[in-house]
Motif scaffolding. Structure first.
Motif, PDB file in Angstrom:
ATOM      1  N   GLY A 118      32.970  47.481  14.796  1.00  0.00           N
ATOM      2  CA  GLY A 118      32.094  47.473  15.964  1.00  0.00           C
ATOM      3  C   GLY A 118      30.770  46.802  15.684  1.00  0.00           C
ATOM      4  N   ARG A 119      30.218  47.067  14.496  1.00  0.00           N
ATOM      5  CA  ARG A 119      28.940  46.441  14.142  1.00  0.00           C
ATOM      6  C   ARG A 119      29.101  44.937  13.991  1.00  0.00           C
ATOM      7  NH1 ARG A 119      26.918  44.497   9.503  1.00  0.00           N
ATOM      8  NH2 ARG A 119      28.749  45.242   8.364  1.00  0.00           N
ATOM      9  N   GLN A 120      30.175  44.524  13.344  1.00  0.00           N
ATOM     10  CA  GLN A 120      30.382  43.097  13.135  1.00  0.00           C
ATOM     11  C   GLN A 120      30.556  42.353  14.451  1.00  0.00           C
ATOM     12  OE1 GLN A 120      33.726  43.469  10.461  1.00  0.00           O
ATOM     13  NE2 GLN A 120      32.468  43.108   8.640  1.00  0.00           N
ATOM     14  N   LEU A 121      31.303  42.931  15.384  1.00  0.00           N
ATOM     15  CA  LEU A 121      31.476  42.299  16.690  1.00  0.00           C
ATOM     16  C   LEU A 121      30.143  42.199  17.424  1.00  0.00           C
ATOM     17  CD1 LEU A 121      34.813  43.972  17.904  1.00  0.00           C
ATOM     18  CD2 LEU A 121      34.469  41.585  17.264  1.00  0.00           C
ATOM     19  N   ALA A 122      29.362  43.284  17.368  1.00  0.00           N
ATOM     20  CA  ALA A 122      28.067  43.288  18.042  1.00  0.00           C
ATOM     21  C   ALA A 122      27.129  42.261  17.422  1.00  0.00           C
ATOM     22  CB  ALA A 122      27.451  44.679  17.983  1.00  0.00           C
ATOM     23  N   MET A 123      27.140  42.149  16.099  1.00  0.00           N
ATOM     24  CA  MET A 123      26.247  41.205  15.431  1.00  0.00           C
ATOM     25  C   MET A 123      26.659  39.766  15.699  1.00  0.00           C
ATOM     26  SD  MET A 123      25.279  43.064  11.819  1.00  0.00           S
ATOM     27  CE  MET A 123      24.120  41.771  11.343  1.00  0.00           C
ATOM     28  N   ASN A 124      27.968  39.517  15.749  1.00  0.00           N
ATOM     29  CA  ASN A 124      28.405  38.158  16.047  1.00  0.00           C
ATOM     30  C   ASN A 124      28.042  37.756  17.476  1.00  0.00           C
ATOM     31  OD1 ASN A 124      29.392  37.660  13.512  1.00  0.00           O
ATOM     32  ND2 ASN A 124      31.529  38.024  14.034  1.00  0.00           N
ATOM     33  N   ASP A 132      19.335  43.692  -3.074  1.00  0.00           N
ATOM     34  CA  ASP A 132      20.005  44.989  -3.191  1.00  0.00           C
ATOM     35  C   ASP A 132      19.106  46.130  -2.744  1.00  0.00           C
ATOM     36  OD1 ASP A 132      22.299  43.792  -4.131  1.00  0.00           O
ATOM     37  OD2 ASP A 132      21.852  44.179  -6.246  1.00  0.00           O
ATOM     38  N   ALA A 133      17.845  46.043  -3.082  1.00  0.00           N
ATOM     39  CA  ALA A 133      16.896  47.092  -2.680  1.00  0.00           C
ATOM     40  C   ALA A 133      16.759  47.122  -1.160  1.00  0.00           C
ATOM     41  CB  ALA A 133      15.542  46.854  -3.337  1.00  0.00           C
ATOM     42  N   TRP A 134      16.686  45.924  -0.552  1.00  0.00           N
ATOM     43  CA  TRP A 134      16.612  45.890   0.908  1.00  0.00           C
ATOM     44  C   TRP A 134      17.927  46.367   1.515  1.00  0.00           C
ATOM     45  CZ3 TRP A 134      19.523  43.471   4.651  1.00  0.00           C
ATOM     46  CH2 TRP A 134      19.032  43.587   5.955  1.00  0.00           C
ATOM     47  N   ALA A 135      19.051  45.920   0.961  1.00  0.00           N
ATOM     48  CA  ALA A 135      20.361  46.293   1.499  1.00  0.00           C
ATOM     49  C   ALA A 135      20.566  47.802   1.452  1.00  0.00           C
ATOM     50  CB  ALA A 135      21.462  45.576   0.728  1.00  0.00           C
ATOM     51  N   GLU A 136      20.050  48.464   0.418  1.00  0.00           N
ATOM     52  CA  GLU A 136      20.183  49.919   0.332  1.00  0.00           C
ATOM     53  C   GLU A 136      19.481  50.593   1.509  1.00  0.00           C
ATOM     54  OE1 GLU A 136      19.124  53.560  -2.786  1.00  0.00           O
ATOM     55  OE2 GLU A 136      19.087  51.469  -3.468  1.00  0.00           O
ATOM     56  N   ARG A 137      18.312  50.095   1.863  1.00  0.00           N
ATOM     57  CA  ARG A 137      17.590  50.658   3.009  1.00  0.00           C
ATOM     58  C   ARG A 137      18.310  50.334   4.318  1.00  0.00           C
ATOM     59  NH1 ARG A 137      13.416  49.036  -0.444  1.00  0.00           N
ATOM     60  NH2 ARG A 137      13.112  47.017   0.568  1.00  0.00           N
ATOM     61  N   TYR A 138      18.838  49.134   4.392  1.00  0.00           N
ATOM     62  CA  TYR A 138      19.558  48.723   5.598  1.00  0.00           C
ATOM     63  C   TYR A 138      20.818  49.565   5.791  1.00  0.00           C
ATOM     64  CZ  TYR A 138      22.298  45.554   8.634  1.00  0.00           C
ATOM     65  OH  TYR A 138      23.061  45.007   9.641  1.00  0.00           O
ATOM     66  N   LEU A 139      21.573  49.761   4.727  1.00  0.00           N
ATOM     67  CA  LEU A 139      22.788  50.561   4.816  1.00  0.00           C
ATOM     68  C   LEU A 139      22.476  52.006   5.191  1.00  0.00           C
ATOM     69  CD1 LEU A 139      24.694  49.105   1.742  1.00  0.00           C
ATOM     70  CD2 LEU A 139      25.328  48.837   4.148  1.00  0.00           C
ATOM     71  N   ALA A 140      21.389  52.533   4.663  1.00  0.00           N
ATOM     72  CA  ALA A 140      20.981  53.891   5.012  1.00  0.00           C
ATOM     73  C   ALA A 140      20.651  53.966   6.506  1.00  0.00           C
ATOM     74  CB  ALA A 140      19.777  54.311   4.176  1.00  0.00           C
ATOM     75  N   ARG A 141      20.038  52.921   7.022  1.00  0.00           N
ATOM     76  CA  ARG A 141      19.717  52.887   8.453  1.00  0.00           C
ATOM     77  C   ARG A 141      20.988  52.798   9.279  1.00  0.00           C
ATOM     78  NH1 ARG A 141      19.484  53.107  12.962  1.00  0.00           N
ATOM     79  NH2 ARG A 141      17.941  52.352  14.488  1.00  0.00           N
ATOM     80  N   LEU A 142      21.965  52.013   8.840  1.00  0.00           N
ATOM     81  CA  LEU A 142      23.216  51.886   9.583  1.00  0.00           C
ATOM     82  C   LEU A 142      23.972  53.210   9.620  1.00  0.00           C
ATOM     83  CD1 LEU A 142      24.561  48.407   8.378  1.00  0.00           C
ATOM     84  CD2 LEU A 142      23.494  48.951  10.578  1.00  0.00           C
ATOM     85  N   ARG A 143      23.851  54.006   8.574  1.00  0.00           N
ATOM     86  CA  ARG A 143      24.565  55.289   8.541  1.00  0.00           C
ATOM     87  C   ARG A 143      24.030  56.272   9.571  1.00  0.00           C
ATOM     88  NH1 ARG A 143      24.883  54.058   2.862  1.00  0.00           N
ATOM     89  NH2 ARG A 143      22.897  55.107   2.428  1.00  0.00           N
ATOM     90  N   LEU A 144      22.874  55.998  10.133  1.00  0.00           N
ATOM     91  CA  LEU A 144      22.296  56.884  11.143  1.00  0.00           C
ATOM     92  C   LEU A 144      22.932  56.676  12.516  1.00  0.00           C
ATOM     93  CD1 LEU A 144      18.496  56.660  10.240  1.00  0.00           C
ATOM     94  CD2 LEU A 144      20.125  58.445   9.609  1.00  0.00           C
ATOM     95  N   GLN A 145      23.767  55.668  12.644  1.00  0.00           N
ATOM     96  CA  GLN A 145      24.435  55.412  13.921  1.00  0.00           C
ATOM     97  C   GLN A 145      25.936  55.462  13.709  1.00  0.00           C
ATOM     98  OE1 GLN A 145      22.544  51.602  14.744  1.00  0.00           O
ATOM     99  NE2 GLN A 145      24.341  50.482  14.033  1.00  0.00           N
TER     100      GLN A 145
END
Length: 477
Positions: free
Chosen positions: A406-412, A387-400
């Motif tokens: 779109g993210r899910q398609l790109a990641m797949n 959860d602590a890592w996911a919070e940082r990851y989600l904050a990073r995703l909000r910058l784009q």
């Protein structure tokens, strides 16, 4: 359509090979063929002849079979006795776009460089190389390719008696770091420069007229990209000897390789590698070590300061390719060095929990941001840490400015669902050894589209069973 051969290596380097005809199988049997490569080489109308040509029973029109001479460092020790001990370069084929491809037959009998070996390959090892080279190709990792596997009736002794087979490798070139080492240590200055000129004219014509140092810089950067992609997708080569390194930066010579199941940075896929020299996390440093050996071999052609300057480009080049690829795997549209801690923290979590390396990224890609990745967290034991890592990851995703879809398609598109796990290869091999080649062909078909969910193939997208993680693979593989 007949193959168009232009066998320049045979013409230009008579001191660097021994001519030899294949020792073919009396009753060759086609196990699997690469239909796309067959068509690309203009052999689609010659399917019925593949087994005879590439099982050595009939000569391939236009071929000039030869065993190449080279040397290299094996597990850090220079060995002057190396060469194609069980392989023959059949010739160089010109494709419809003006490019050239080596056709190479592996397992065609002993050569002058066999060092007492039988010169044969077994069905198991041929299937493993066929599947691995094609798996890497369809993941976008630079690699040699495989045209077909042909089985014979010949029994071959390894740890036990196995069925003999031959593999036809297709590569842009078979020139290795070890070719240059051989010329350097034997004082073959004319051949040393000739090999460099040959590679440039055949494959990097944009370097013609440039100083020799530019050639070495290109090798450094191509090698850095290859190894960065190995690390990003969890591929362990297993035997990173200098004679197993292509001068073009293509993955070369598949033996005891392995794709990571659980994320283990120190994973050693070759059970003969008792010191762990070629562990997964050591691959970048070993690649640089190999480039240093090549630098010494090229020292008659390139000033030492220029060699050192080129070698210093390896680490930043590798880091750049790795960061870019890992950013794509995390769904980041643009990535910078500031994202490295986020990537490293995830890898540390995967390592500590022995999580499945490639599936972990698919889980992230399938989770929704507005759900705070909750379904994904269920795979983890230390959920507070996730959860602590996911919070940082989600904050990073909000910058784009990219939504979940779109993210899910790109990641797949960046994260394979199907990976050539050792146990999957072993299942196919076991069936093939009983005369059933359907699983080899099924697995090959699956790996041509590793990022796409394919109907009825859910069993191939699962974690490896415990027995599958404990399979031992050696150099005879």
């Amino acid at each position: 359509m007949a193959l168009e051969f232009d066998n320049r290596y045979a013409r230009d380097f008579p001191s660097l090979y021994s001519a030899q005809e294949p020792m073919g199988f009396a009753e060759p049997q086609l196990v699997v063929a690469n239909d796309a490569l067959v068509a690309e080489l203009g052999l689609a109308e010659e399917q019925e002849r593949l087994a005879d040509w590439f099982g050595g029973r009939l000569p391939l029109p236009g071929a000039q079979p030869l065993a190449q001479k080279y040397t290299g460092h094996q597990f850090g020790v220079y060995n002057p006795m190396l060469g194609d001990g069980r392989g023959l370069l059949l010739g160089e084929v010109k494709d419809g776009q003006g490019g050239f491809w080596d056709l190479h037959l592996k397992g065609a009998g002993p050569t002058p460089y066999a060092r007492g070996g039988d010169g044969r390959a077994v069905l198991r090892s041929c299937i493993r190389e066929f599947l691995a080279s094609e798996a890497l190709h369809h993941l976008g990792i630079p690699t040699t390719r495989a045209l077909c596997v042909v089985a014979g009736e010949l029994p071959v002794q390894r740890e036990h008696v196995e069925r003999g087979a031959m593999l036809t490798r297709v590569a842009r070139t078979h020139i290795r770091f070890g070719h240059f080492e051989h010329c350097f240590h034997r004082g073959l200055g004319e051949e040393l420069k000739g090999l460099m000129d040959y590679v440039i004219e055949r494959h990097w014509p944009d370097l013609q007229g440039q100083p020799a140092k530019v050639f070495f810089e290109r090798v450094v950067h191509k090698t850095a990209r290859m190894v960065a992609l190995w690390q990003a997708y969890g591929f362990a080569h297993g035997v990173m000897n200098t004679d197993n390194f292509s001068i073009l930066g293509d993955t070369f010579d598949f033996g005891p390789y392995g794709f990571l199941d659980d994320y283990q940075p120190g994973f050693v896929c070759n059970h003969s590698d008792h010191s762990g020299r070629y562990a997964f996390d050591a691959q970048p440093s070993i690649a640089l070590w190999n480039l240093n050996c090549l630098a010494m071999a090229l020292s008659p052609l390139i000033a030492s300061d220029d060699l050192v300057a080129a070698l210093k480009q390896f680490q930043p080049a590798l880091a750049g390719h790795y960061l870019k690829t890992m950013g794509r795997r995390l769904g980041l549209c643009e990535v910078s060095g500031q994202d490295a801690p986020l990537i490293n923290e995830l890898l540390a979590l995967l390592a500590d929990e022995a999580q499945d390396y490639n599936l972990a990224f698919r889980w992230l890609g399938e989770a929704r941001q507005d759900d705070k990745l909750i379904p994904c967290r269920d795979h983890y034991v230390d959920r507070a840490r996730f959860d602590a890592w996911a919070e940082r990851y989600l904050a990073r995703l909000r910058l784009q400015d990219v939504g979940d879809q779109g993210r899910q398609l790109a990641m797949n598109d960046a994260n394979p669902l199907y990976v050539l796990r050792n146990y999957l290869a072993q299942n196919a091999i076991a069936a093939a050894e009983q005369g059933d080649f359907s699983e080899v062909r099924r697995l090959y078909g699956l790996l041509q589209n590793p990022f796409t969910d394919q109907p009825g193939m859910a069993a191939y997208a699962q974690k490896a069973p415990d027995w599958g993680k404990r399979l031992e693979v050696s150099c005879s593989s």
